[in-house]
Write an enzyme that holds these catalytic residues in place. Structure first.
Site, PDB file in Angstrom:
ATOM      1  CB  ALA A 101      -0.933  -0.004   1.212  1.00 46.95           C
ATOM      2  CG  HIS A 139      -3.856 -18.390   7.959  1.00 47.58           C
ATOM      3  ND1 HIS A 139      -3.728 -19.749   7.752  1.00 47.58           N
ATOM      4  CD2 HIS A 139      -3.871 -17.829   6.731  1.00 47.58           C
ATOM      5  CE1 HIS A 139      -3.666 -19.984   6.438  1.00 47.58           C
ATOM      6  NE2 HIS A 139      -3.758 -18.823   5.801  1.00 47.58           N
ATOM      7  NE  ARG A 144      -7.562 -17.209   5.278  1.00 48.48           N
ATOM      8  CZ  ARG A 144      -6.691 -16.392   4.741  1.00 48.48           C
ATOM      9  NH1 ARG A 144      -6.374 -15.283   5.354  1.00 48.48           N
ATOM     10  NH2 ARG A 144      -6.117 -16.690   3.604  1.00 48.48           N
ATOM     11  CG  HIS A 196      -3.312 -14.305   8.602  1.00 49.42           C
ATOM     12  ND1 HIS A 196      -1.999 -14.502   8.268  1.00 49.42           N
ATOM     13  CD2 HIS A 196      -3.993 -14.179   7.422  1.00 49.42           C
ATOM     14  CE1 HIS A 196      -1.873 -14.501   6.946  1.00 49.42           C
ATOM     15  NE2 HIS A 196      -3.059 -14.294   6.415  1.00 49.42           N
TER      16      HIS A 196
END
Ligand code: SIN
Length: 527
Positions: free
Chosen positions: A28, A241, A287, A347
């Site tokens: 980004a 995760h 997830r 995560h």
């Protein structure tokens, strides 16, 4: 909470001026810098080096609707479905519509994605209805993107100052952001004055004992923006995760969801598959569903991990995931012949600094993108591999927005800040905080544990209120702010949705909770 972490008088500091200040060198930050370059002077700060970011360790890839069977509409629907009712449809529309073009720009900038049959090789990840994940060198996608962007940044002559710790966002008496304070590795504090300040500082994976994120992810940008009066939102939504390598004494190395996307399955300690009974998409369920199912198996079996059975991939697995297989083999686990021990780890932070679709925050002059931002695309749960794409799309939109306005660095002001004198830096180690967050504010939460966490976090925060000089104290102050924000939002939201699960409120409650929690600190204490 103090407005600034360190006392200063602007007139006494070295002042560096630029039109656009970008903090952070993940996808980004670098992409925003490249896109903003034609429109004014751009300066980039990074906490450690250009090599240290979450982008560099991203494995699975970057999602974009470029496959023949795919469409932005399908990508839109999958993203909304994963977000469990809290995505901003307008932001998601922007993401899926502008995403493919941004990915092509990344290719033009020199990113070499894996190819097959004359096109890009596309894999599948959890909760995607189509194969739409581009990858590079098999499972080193983030590193390839980071390399390409870093090389192009250097070629364009964009100045990147390494080793600059963002201490705080500077605001003037009207609440306008006028730049940032940063401390270099020798302890010198500088004021970077800018017409536009873009925080692309990443998330806060280091809030948790078990995390797939690198050491630099301590929420510095989000905490600094909060101290400055920026709204932060959705911080109760933390994505865990499901499959991080689980070996005592070794870091929680990510085993990409793409491994399951290519056919690997999860087994409990008895060698039985358990996901088909839990969700129609089995191992490729969202997830949060997979992570909680794993935790449940672990607690029922009394084990520290479950197993990812990669044997079904054969030798082809090693070619498709060279980085993961080499790492496992380095620890004596050969995924061609034996399952990989895995367990969930923190995560991704869905929430962050609240922005509109042009990356603008509620503070004039302050912008945010990437994991530090809450643009509205993730809702309560991020769709896999949407985050690299988000960094590109919203970084580019910030640059476009600024292009029409040509931000000019403000003239020197007499801004100064004197900290209230209190006992400094005395309480709570980073490890204690990470342990507390893992235990009480982790994958499964409940009211009493969240209360306990907040009481202890308040004590830790009070010990970190004084003038802080030690870099470790600055980091602890940010982690403590972030931890309190996450825990407070998690306590407030008395339902379960996406990445936020309350054992004492296990159902989704659309009637009361189809809304966002926004937190804001009202700063004062100026002199
Ligand atoms: C993974 O490779 O499993 C991670 C991808 C992501 O978090 O988007």
């Amino acid at each position: 909470m103090a407005r600034y972490l360190m006392p200063f008088r602007l007139a006494e500091l070295e002042q560096v001026r630029t039109d656009v200040l970008v903090v952070g060198t993940g996808i980004a930050g670098l992409y925003t810098a490249l896109k903003a370059k034609p429109h004014g002077a751009v300066l980039v700060l990074t906490k450690r080096s250009l090599e240290d970011s979450n982008t560099g360790v991203a494995q699975g890839g970057i999602a974009a609707a470029i496959g023949r069977e795919d469409s932005p509409q399908l990508h839109f629907e999958d993203t909304l479905e994963a977000g469990a009712g809290l995505c901003d449809p307008a932001a998601v529309q922007v993401l899926v519509d502008e995403g493919p073009e941004c990915v092509m720009e990344l290719v033009e900038l020199g990113t070499r994605f894996d190819r097959e049959g004359g096109g890009f090789a596309l894999t599948r990840e959890g909760a995607h209805s189509e194969r739409r994940i581009l990858h590079a060198h098999g499972d080193a996608t983030g590193e390839e993107i980071r390399r390409a962007l870093a090389e192009r940044t250097a070629a364009e002559g964009i100045a990147v100052l390494e080793g600059q710790f963002l201490v705080d966002v500077l605001t003037d008496a009207d609440g306008r952001c006028v730049g940032a304070l940063a401390r270099d590795q020798r302890g010198v504090l500088r004021a970077f004055l800018a017409g536009a300040t873009v925080l692309a500082t990443g998330g806060a994976g280091q809030l948790y004992r078990n995390s797939t994120n690198p050491e630099v992810t301590t929420g510095d940008g989000i905490a600094a923006a909060f101290r400055a009066g920026a709204q932060v939102t959705d911080l109760e939504f933390v994505q865990f995760h499901p499959t991080a390598l689980c070996r005592p004494g070794t870091p929680k190395f990510l085993i990409s969801e793409a491994v399951r996307g290519e056919g690997a399955v999860l087994l409990n300690a008895r060698g039985e598959r358990f996901m088909p009974d839990r969700h129609p998409r089995a191992e490729l369920a969202p997830r949060d569903v997979v992570a909680r199912a794993i935790l449940d198996e672990m607690s029922r079996e009394g084990t520290a991990c479950v197993y990812l059975d990669t044997r079904v991939l054969g030798e082809a697995g090693a070619a498709r995931f060279p980085h993961i297989y080499a790492y496992c083999r380095g620890l004596g686990i050969d995924p061609v012949r034996e399952p990989i021990p895995v367990a969930p780890a923190a995560h991704y932070l869905m929430g962050g600094i609240r922005t509109d679709i042009d990356g603008r925050t509620n503070l004039p002059g302050l912008y945010a993108c990437g994991e530090a931002a809450a643009t509205g695309i993730h809702g309560a749960n991020r769709l896999a591999s949407n985050s690299l794409l988000e960094g590109l799309v919203f970084g580019r939109r910030i640059a476009r927005y600024l292009s029409g306005r040509r931000p000019v660095a403000p003239t020197a002001s007499s801004l100064a800040y004197v900290l209230p004198v209190r006992g400094a830096g005395a309480s709570g180690t980073e490890e204690e905080l990470q342990e507390l967050m893992w235990r009480e504010v982790g994958l499964i939460r409940e009211g009493e544990g969240l209360h306990r966490a907040l009481v202890r976090l308040r004590e830790i925060a009070e010990g970190l209120e004084g003038p802080l000089a030690d870099p470790a104290d600055l980091v602890r102050a940010n982690l403590s702010t972030m931890a309190s924000l996450v825990a407070a939002a998690a306590l407030e939201r008395t339902e379960s949705r996406g990445g936020h699960f309350r054992a004492d409120h296990p159902s989704r409650d659309d009637e009361r909770w189809l809304r966002h929690l926004v937190q804001r600190h009202t700063p004062g204490n100026f002199v």
